[in-house]
Design a protein around this motif. Sequence first.
Motif, PDB file in Angstrom:
ATOM      1  N   CYS B 520       0.832  -1.211   0.000  1.00 55.28           N
ATOM      2  CA  CYS B 520       0.000   0.000   0.000  1.00 55.28           C
ATOM      3  C   CYS B 520       0.860   1.251   0.000  1.00 55.28           C
ATOM      4  CB  CYS B 520      -0.965  -0.001   1.181  1.00 55.28           C
ATOM      5  SG  CYS B 520      -0.257   0.551   2.734  1.00 55.28           S
ATOM      6  N   GLY B 521       2.108   1.129   0.443  1.00 51.28           N
ATOM      7  CA  GLY B 521       3.005   2.279   0.426  1.00 51.28           C
ATOM      8  C   GLY B 521       2.996   3.087   1.702  1.00 51.28           C
ATOM      9  N   LYS B 522       2.280   2.627   2.707  1.00 54.57           N
ATOM     10  CA  LYS B 522       2.180   3.433   3.919  1.00 54.57           C
ATOM     11  C   LYS B 522       3.482   3.444   4.719  1.00 54.57           C
ATOM     12  CE  LYS B 522      -0.519   4.054   8.147  1.00 54.57           C
ATOM     13  NZ  LYS B 522      -1.870   3.957   8.690  1.00 54.57           N
ATOM     14  N   CYS B 523       4.057   2.285   4.971  1.00 52.28           N
ATOM     15  CA  CYS B 523       5.214   2.278   5.861  1.00 52.28           C
ATOM     16  C   CYS B 523       6.511   2.050   5.087  1.00 52.28           C
ATOM     17  CB  CYS B 523       5.039   1.275   6.990  1.00 52.28           C
ATOM     18  SG  CYS B 523       5.209  -0.438   6.513  1.00 52.28           S
ATOM     19  N   THR B 524       7.572   2.557   5.668  1.00 50.02           N
ATOM     20  CA  THR B 524       8.871   2.555   4.991  1.00 50.02           C
ATOM     21  C   THR B 524       9.402   1.142   4.672  1.00 50.02           C
ATOM     22  OG1 THR B 524       9.340   4.585   6.183  1.00 50.02           O
ATOM     23  CG2 THR B 524      11.197   3.495   5.111  1.00 50.02           C
ATOM     24  N   PRO B 525       9.422   0.239   5.636  1.00 49.17           N
ATOM     25  CA  PRO B 525      10.102  -1.041   5.345  1.00 49.17           C
ATOM     26  C   PRO B 525       9.464  -1.782   4.180  1.00 49.17           C
ATOM     27  CG  PRO B 525       9.644  -0.810   7.705  1.00 49.17           C
ATOM     28  CD  PRO B 525       8.929   0.300   7.023  1.00 49.17           C
ATOM     29  N   ARG B 527       7.380  -0.568   1.792  1.00 48.67           N
ATOM     30  CA  ARG B 527       7.406   0.193   0.543  1.00 48.67           C
ATOM     31  C   ARG B 527       8.796   0.209  -0.081  1.00 48.67           C
ATOM     32  NH1 ARG B 527       6.229   5.127   2.526  1.00 48.67           N
ATOM     33  NH2 ARG B 527       8.446   5.626   2.665  1.00 48.67           N
ATOM     34  N   GLU B 528       9.789   0.541   0.749  1.00 50.65           N
ATOM     35  CA  GLU B 528      11.143   0.703   0.220  1.00 50.65           C
ATOM     36  C   GLU B 528      11.851  -0.654   0.133  1.00 50.65           C
ATOM     37  OE1 GLU B 528      12.037   3.559  -0.915  1.00 50.65           O
ATOM     38  OE2 GLU B 528      10.391   4.726  -0.057  1.00 50.65           O
ATOM     39  N   GLN B 563       9.556  -4.773  11.237  1.00 50.95           N
ATOM     40  CA  GLN B 563       9.345  -3.344  11.466  1.00 50.95           C
ATOM     41  C   GLN B 563       8.200  -2.754  10.662  1.00 50.95           C
ATOM     42  OE1 GLN B 563      14.116  -3.032  12.121  1.00 50.95           O
ATOM     43  NE2 GLN B 563      13.174  -1.323  11.051  1.00 50.95           N
ATOM     44  N   SER B 564       7.471  -3.587   9.948  1.00 55.62           N
ATOM     45  CA  SER B 564       6.413  -3.038   9.115  1.00 55.62           C
ATOM     46  C   SER B 564       5.190  -2.686   9.953  1.00 55.62           C
ATOM     47  CB  SER B 564       6.022  -4.040   8.029  1.00 55.62           C
ATOM     48  OG  SER B 564       7.104  -4.198   7.146  1.00 55.62           O
ATOM     49  N   PHE B 565       4.329  -1.889   9.346  1.00 60.23           N
ATOM     50  CA  PHE B 565       3.148  -1.404  10.056  1.00 60.23           C
ATOM     51  C   PHE B 565       2.123  -2.511  10.272  1.00 60.23           C
ATOM     52  CE2 PHE B 565      -1.060   0.482  10.253  1.00 60.23           C
ATOM     53  CZ  PHE B 565      -0.889   1.539  11.128  1.00 60.23           C
TER      54      PHE B 565
END
Lengths: 843, 631
Positions: B520-525, B527-528, B563-565
């Motif tokens: 979804c692109g919300k959290c850094t780990p 998405r990136e 570490q993801s949301f």
Amino acid sequence: MSDWITITIDGQEIKAKNGELLTAAAARAGIDIPVFCSHPKLDPLGACRMCLVEQEGPRGKALVTACTTPVRDGAIFHYESEKAIDARQGTMELILINHPLDCPICDKGGECPLQNQALEHGTGKSHFWEEKRHKAKGYPLSDLVMLDQERCILCWRCIRYLQEWEDKPQLGLFHRGGETVVDKFPEGELDAYTSGSIIDICPVGALTNRLSRFSYRPWDIDRTPSICTHCAQGCNLIIDSRNNEVRRHVSRENMAVNDEWICDKGRFATGITKHPDRLQEPLARIDGKLQPVSWQEALQRVVTGLKTIVQRDGPDAVGALGSAKLSNEANYLLGKFMRGMVGTNNIDFREGAALLADPRGVPALADVREADLIVLMGSDPSEEMPVLANLIKRAAKRNGARLIIIHPRRIELAKYADVFLNPTPAEEVALFDALTRATMQARMEAGDEEIPDWLRETEEVESASVEALALAARLTMQAKNPFIVYGADYAWGFGARDIVGALTNWLITAGCEERLGFLHNQANAQGAGDMGILPDYLPGRSPISDRKARSAIETLWQTTLPTQPGLSYGGMIASARGRIKALYIMGSDPVGEKPADADSMKALEFLVVQDVFLTKTAQMADVVLPAASYIESAGTFTNTERRVQRAPQAVRPVGKSVADWAILMHLALRYDPAASAAWKTATISEVFAEIAQVAPMYADMSWENLGEQGQQWDREALPMGKRMHAYSGGSATPTDKRYPYRLVVSSLLWDGGTTFSATSEMAHLASRSARLHPHDAADLGLASGDLVEVLSVAGSIKLPLRVDDSIKPGTVFVPFSLPEAPVGTLFDSQGPRTNVAVLKAAS
Amino acid sequence: MLSDSARSEIQNLMAQYPRARSAILPALYVAQQEIGWLPDEAMDEIALLFGMEPAEVYAIAGFYNMFYKEPKGKFHLEICTNVPCMLRGSGNIADYLQERLGIGFGETTADGNFSLDHMECLGSCATGPVVFARRSQSAWGRYFENLTPGQVDVMLDELLLEDALPGEQTPARPYHHDHHPETNYLLARIDKPHSHKIETYLADGGYETARKALAMEPAEVIETVKKAGVRGRGGAGFPAGVKWGFIPKDIYPRYLVVNADESEPGTFKDRLILEFDPHQLLEGIICTSWAIQAHYAFVYVRGEYMFAQERMKTAIAEAKAKGFLGKGIFGSDFDLEVIIHSGAGAYICGEETALLSSLEGYRGHPRLKPPFPAVAGLYAKPTIVNNVETISHVRHVMEHGADWYRQWGTERSPGLQLISLSGQVKKPGVYEIPYGMTFRELIYDYAGGTVDDRPIKSIIPGGLSMPQILPDALDVGIDFESIVGAGSMLGSGGVIVICEGESIIPIARRAMSFYVEESCGKCTPCREGGSWMEKILKRIEAGEGTLEDLETMARVTKYIDQQSFCPFGPASVWGLQSTLRLFGDEYKDFILETNPNGHKPDIPVRPIYRADSGELHENLLDDATLAPLVP
């Protein structure tokens, strides 16, 4: 929830508030947990994963985000554990892999949370060998804000700010996953009035100030904590300058005033110090033409000009206009000069005697936060005070505050209103009487009051249903903590006395008149009044008839004060062809506002104008004194909640311009060198110290102790009994078939005024149109963009038309401050509340 | 730009929901159906109808893959290339389609007839290769399953000839459940003619259970389900009755949300229920809604399941006509509205809080927990989110009782379970099995063994997200606890069998591509990190991998995992982590073979761009935003 509890971070016991977020608790203990998405003014999100710490739980230690974890008694956290450090380093590495790392050319470099945290929490090494993602760079979201999507780390702060504070989600996350970007609607524009706030809260250089970017480095600027003087809210800001040039304004927190936000006018409209048309040196009319002269000569001419008239026609042949835009010190010294030296009470300012403002402004702006009811009457904070408007929206949306709005236009805040009443000008008294009647009726049902005779006969009000009136009555009667204000729309011009009376009656009936306040528009309208820039009041708001107050001032000023009330602003201009022979005008432009007044100015024998620009009025002057702008001089301003705040000098004055207060000091010492003992204030803090001696409500204040958050004078220091007010009606301008529309006038944020126009990058934003309801436009066969002529008995102006359904049918809206179409042209003897006609104009 | 009828349809949709904003996805479908795609003007108009900022509508439309942000050909063909279909040869069909149409993915034929895209799992894993075909300017789309090149030709000819999609879909029924009919409850009626019709359902004793439940106290219903120990079938296995018990007292309204967003690659069991026995689900919904005292039940069906949505809508209409749904159901004073809500192509919406965001009319981003949905869910009111299969089990538990249910399975995983079996087995399909049955029995007894009797290389035991296990786990029982013991999880019960001879690297890469597409692109780990992992895997596939990449993947997947949301993050890397662990040598050998010198990739340099001068002029955007270097 505010109980203090104990939590443990890295073995250290700290006190925390039960339920507060771990980031806040840690910060209090001096542990600065790194965050990006988290922001104290925004709801927790937990998206960036930068603030990971370990928490001990029943099933062992787990990583949690400190920014979303409420603390409970006995909770145990590990911030510096190996695992927590590794986790944060991991997040930092992931944040940086697609970030361009173009710090050397980035405006944020030097004050960038990402830069700082990468230094502190990064490993200094990247394992990323792939090509970085490419997105849009240098991309304007509006005329004011630039976006660089590659720098963006998708913390959503900007999106959330616009959602949570502006309630205008004009930015969104588009696409998803790695393709996610922050963007605006392709056809749309970021036009929320506090849009620039997102630049301040952006934790990277993704959002930059389009006007100031590339013009400073954060470590190479002089920072002056100051305030904004575009309106009477007095938002706190910092003026950043370099080499004596203003580079940018950024917001500064003051919870009593502006939280930590400023509007886009305050942030971006900073051009006044750089404008090429600024007056650089004194001018004097020689051979019929204004020509540069030395300060000595200019001041000598003023002294000679005024003295000649005083000696020949007496002091009351001289008058002065002060300004609600200028500092307390400038206004105070103008008053001191006119009363104490020239010897006349002919002194006023535009928002002075003619404006039926509560002399105490509003009780307190911060009351909005906790208010259970907000009542706005003839005031449009969205256009006049955007930061306050956001606080109001938030109160309505988040705290469930009820909202009653009474305004001639359907203003933006009307969509949040529980009761929105839209009286046509001239209908207000009837409306407020109807509200009073409804409130009394509600009281009668509960008790024993009776509706007095004078109220029985009020006519029906078209613009208010029985239900709306009953609801408004109930809400005001039940309110425990209301925030109630009226604005200039209802306090100025013919009939205003009855309107203010009628609205006061209503609130007395509802039992909340003590909370009624006046919301000023001009930065120092409150202060100018406090300084006695009124024909019948002394500094400190004592009437000139108050012998005790007068003699105290006489002692201090070492002079005798005139005892007869002077002429008002309008009175002086109207008498320019009679009693008044000379005017001293400081920071005011009557001719610009009402071109017909040029005739009066022409009739004067002697005209002095002290201003930053060669205004329309200044062009007619005999002597023009170039003043420094507030940024270039020091002063204090008193906002609409009576908060006295400092605006220190940030940069050097332009050319030979001089601070207003200093000009007056020099003038006075030249006018009467013998009076030097009473005129010895050589610095701004000395002037302010004298004000504190003269104005009792300023008594405990000093330049130093105003500090960076200002001081509010006690509202109780000026008790104002409010009484029911009876009147006979008939105060509205009668309708006139030749002029079938009612004129509605108020201020818009993007105006055509000098200070706003001075920022050339923004000048095109000004709303330069007359507005009509679509039905009226259709009846007249007019469309948006047509050039129309708006005419009244007094005169006519030409403007493009804008069809706008927030305008009430039967009314025409024209904003203030359009130099090409000064709405004052239309004002007849009854001021702005007049009747007009609208015609299609030949272009 | 929208017609009056479209506008009034949108207004009707808005009125259908407790909050109008929930109708935003349906409204976008209406606009797309009329225009064929979603031009900015249409979104602007919808924003006005909903009183939203256009940016919000744009942000929402951009989140969901089924909304076209640019015009498509007359027909839009999307072929699933995800792992289960890949194992069934969808790659060949994808090649054939491209060759036949003369276009690549993301392109449209010159005559404007066809647009082609590759697609994530369509829930047709036992009947792949599968194409999801839509007529752009219509609300209808259907599956073409079990495709061969010959059938691709037939499909294309048929579409062109008819100039329309056949309205009725007769999907392949991918199940073989005749081995142990005594454990067939959920699937018992699937083979019957007209199994989806209310008449046949009533003839089988349908809706008697709902009637019975309504006569009970709501608490009794909850107690029965609790006692039976029905565990959630969406993936986490949380006991349904316990979840229902979390609803705070005295807070109303409450909502039931049935999660029919079945999108986990390798999982296709719910689709069968929705398409062939919708009334058993409706009966389960009635029992559950009564138990939790909800008057609204939403069934959030993934957008591609158009046929399932039609069947559900018809079933609801039938039940309503009989008085089983709507006002005062079964003559009681209990009202119940069931609303079919279509997703629009976003795997993350299977996560319950993301689903609720989506159902409320937002981008499908997961939300913070707590508060859990049972406390503050849909519209911040108490909400129970359960999977289709879970709710269907409720119907049978209420009919037969808790003891009946507990006769199957294990102590902690009692009852029966639908297993979606796919990959390289002879008879892939949906099997209703008692918990605890072994993988060996499932694969070799139920499904007749592997294709060509090849040895098994690896098993994905619970949908693509779950860590792979080796064939030495064949005798492990299929239940929540035993699979954890074997180093993986049961998840949504999607078992994917991979045989020897398959390379693990393309499988891992294709799986990662799925998560990158669906993040979804919300959290850094997530998405990136996800797209980083995909880039590395692609590079390894292309023969440019280094051994250091393996270390990097092991390290970075740890961050994504921990570490993801939301659970999507860990789910996106468990598979990769398991292949690195189980098949590390295969990676190493491949890397050493393809890049023996360990040559590191050249780090691409940022294209030079020129910052604009800051002056205001119209073409600033064009001027300042130089096109990125296309790799």
